[in-house]
Design a protein around this motif. Sequence first.
Motif, PDB file in Angstrom:
ATOM      1  N   ALA A  44       2.031  -2.242  -3.535  1.00 31.00           N
ATOM      2  CA  ALA A  44       2.961  -1.171  -3.906  1.00 31.00           C
ATOM      3  C   ALA A  44       2.279   0.191  -3.908  1.00 31.00           C
ATOM      4  O   ALA A  44       2.846   1.184  -3.436  1.00 31.00           O
ATOM      5  CB  ALA A  44       3.563  -1.465  -5.277  1.00 31.00           C
ATOM      6  N   ALA A  45       1.053   0.251  -4.445  1.00 33.55           N
ATOM      7  CA  ALA A  45       0.342   1.530  -4.513  1.00 33.55           C
ATOM      8  C   ALA A  45       0.100   2.105  -3.119  1.00 33.55           C
ATOM      9  O   ALA A  45       0.151   3.328  -2.922  1.00 33.55           O
ATOM     10  CB  ALA A  45      -0.985   1.359  -5.253  1.00 33.55           C
ATOM     11  N   THR A  46      -0.170   1.244  -2.153  1.00 36.28           N
ATOM     12  CA  THR A  46      -0.355   1.707  -0.777  1.00 36.28           C
ATOM     13  C   THR A  46       0.930   2.309  -0.220  1.00 36.28           C
ATOM     14  O   THR A  46       0.905   3.288   0.536  1.00 36.28           O
ATOM     15  CB  THR A  46      -0.809   0.545   0.120  1.00 36.28           C
ATOM     16  OG1 THR A  46      -2.051   0.038  -0.371  1.00 36.28           O
ATOM     17  CG2 THR A  46      -0.988   0.992   1.557  1.00 36.28           C
ATOM     18  N   ALA A  47       2.056   1.727  -0.604  1.00 32.59           N
ATOM     19  CA  ALA A  47       3.338   2.164  -0.045  1.00 32.59           C
ATOM     20  C   ALA A  47       3.854   3.460  -0.662  1.00 32.59           C
ATOM     21  O   ALA A  47       4.673   4.143  -0.030  1.00 32.59           O
ATOM     22  CB  ALA A  47       4.380   1.059  -0.224  1.00 32.59           C
ATOM     23  N   TYR A  48       3.421   3.822  -1.861  1.00 36.50           N
ATOM     24  CA  TYR A  48       3.956   5.021  -2.514  1.00 36.50           C
ATOM     25  C   TYR A  48       3.787   6.285  -1.663  1.00 36.50           C
ATOM     26  O   TYR A  48       4.777   6.963  -1.350  1.00 36.50           O
ATOM     27  CB  TYR A  48       3.298   5.247  -3.883  1.00 36.50           C
ATOM     28  CG  TYR A  48       3.680   4.249  -4.949  1.00 36.50           C
ATOM     29  CD1 TYR A  48       4.961   3.731  -5.044  1.00 36.50           C
ATOM     30  CD2 TYR A  48       2.741   3.831  -5.882  1.00 36.50           C
ATOM     31  CE1 TYR A  48       5.304   2.817  -6.024  1.00 36.50           C
ATOM     32  CE2 TYR A  48       3.057   2.917  -6.875  1.00 36.50           C
ATOM     33  CZ  TYR A  48       4.342   2.406  -6.946  1.00 36.50           C
ATOM     34  OH  TYR A  48       4.676   1.510  -7.922  1.00 36.50           O
ATOM     35  N   PRO A  49       2.550   6.671  -1.275  1.00 37.96           N
ATOM     36  CA  PRO A  49       2.431   7.902  -0.478  1.00 37.96           C
ATOM     37  C   PRO A  49       3.080   7.777   0.890  1.00 37.96           C
ATOM     38  O   PRO A  49       3.606   8.765   1.417  1.00 37.96           O
ATOM     39  CB  PRO A  49       0.907   8.113  -0.373  1.00 37.96           C
ATOM     40  CG  PRO A  49       0.321   6.761  -0.590  1.00 37.96           C
ATOM     41  CD  PRO A  49       1.231   6.072  -1.551  1.00 37.96           C
TER      42      PRO A  49
END
Length: 417
Positions: A44-49
Amino acid sequence: MPSTTPSPPPAVTGTEPVPPLRRNRDFRLMWTGAGASLFGTRVAATAYPLLVLWSGGSPAQAGLVGFAALLPQLLLLLPAGVLVDRWDRRRVMLGCDLVGLVSMASLVVALAGGRLWVQHVMAAAFLEGAAVILYRLAERAAVRHVVHPSHLSAALAQNEARGRAAGLLGQPLGSVLFTAFRWLPFGVAALTHLVALLTLSAIRKDFQDTDRPAPRALRTEIAEGVAWVWRQRFMRAAILLVGGSNLAFQVLALALVLIIKEGGYEPYMVGVLGLLGGAGGVLGAMAAPWFMRRFPIQEILVLAMALWATLMCAVGFVGHPVALGALGAGTSAAGALLNVAAGVHQVQVTPDALQGRVSSVFTLVGSGLNSLGALLGGALLAAFGTRTTVLGVSIGMTVLTAVALSAPVIKRPPEQS
């Protein structure tokens, strides 16, 4: 040294040989459940930006989402440490997975319906970040209760390697899944939280001492943890240096995504950075016991910082994802090594009744400014561009390394601080 005598890890009675760590059922379940949860968080953290930048958003908006994800480290760490020491740690971890599942599922529903609001992404990122705070504090405090004392270093090294492997797999998979369907990374994250709920529910051992002091005023308990940490002169200085380093890494992380975008590469190329960086982190974590037998923790700290300063400077002069990933592998290896060494030292010297609060203080000082780093990174990149920002960050890292080399408290062995 503090006046409080740390309580030893739970003893194992009898004279039978201690089974190897790989045969410890409860540790395997905890390792698997926490690994699934961390993996989902990394996806999920990878997908945020990516979600913000490839949806027409600006670097400043991407920085706002990163700020929301990391803000709990600034706001919630100290009270979270108290709650981890008060509450049942198993239930805390299960509750965190439930929060993560709901927040990620809400993004799946919104994106599948074709509606995206930056405010919704910020709210989901904040909830996920808050859950991660409580989860990691509870797990760090619980490990010593599910492994034999002689296995503590190996267990924490495996935990660190697991976290790095989560980045190794989670970052490239997050970018690939995003390329296929923008909602898919968050669907995978929700599923991994469900897996963690099931595995953690099967653990038999308690995660803390059964004899716990009665709860007192929140402010009093926070102050007790802060006072204990304040007496640890070496670790107090070391965590301040690491805190400054982590601030620089938050700026660098957003810069790397922007370098990929400005270079005309597809979003999945961000995964190359995670793949190589995660591999370096795994190697650094698994090598940590070897280094810890040969070098004191203060030498490991200085070595890691010097390597970070050198590799950060190199980032300003390369643009290919593979080259950037190779540099990231070096920084991740040094970070994993330092995390294991510092984690073992902290768990060994901290009384069980203070484990959550002490970990929360160290994490707050070391990582509490990460949210501001994400916000600062967006502003600096928008104002000065990638190369100037990265070179400025590397200069700051060099200054911190010089401070570490010259500080008397870093040069002394920790037990003499």
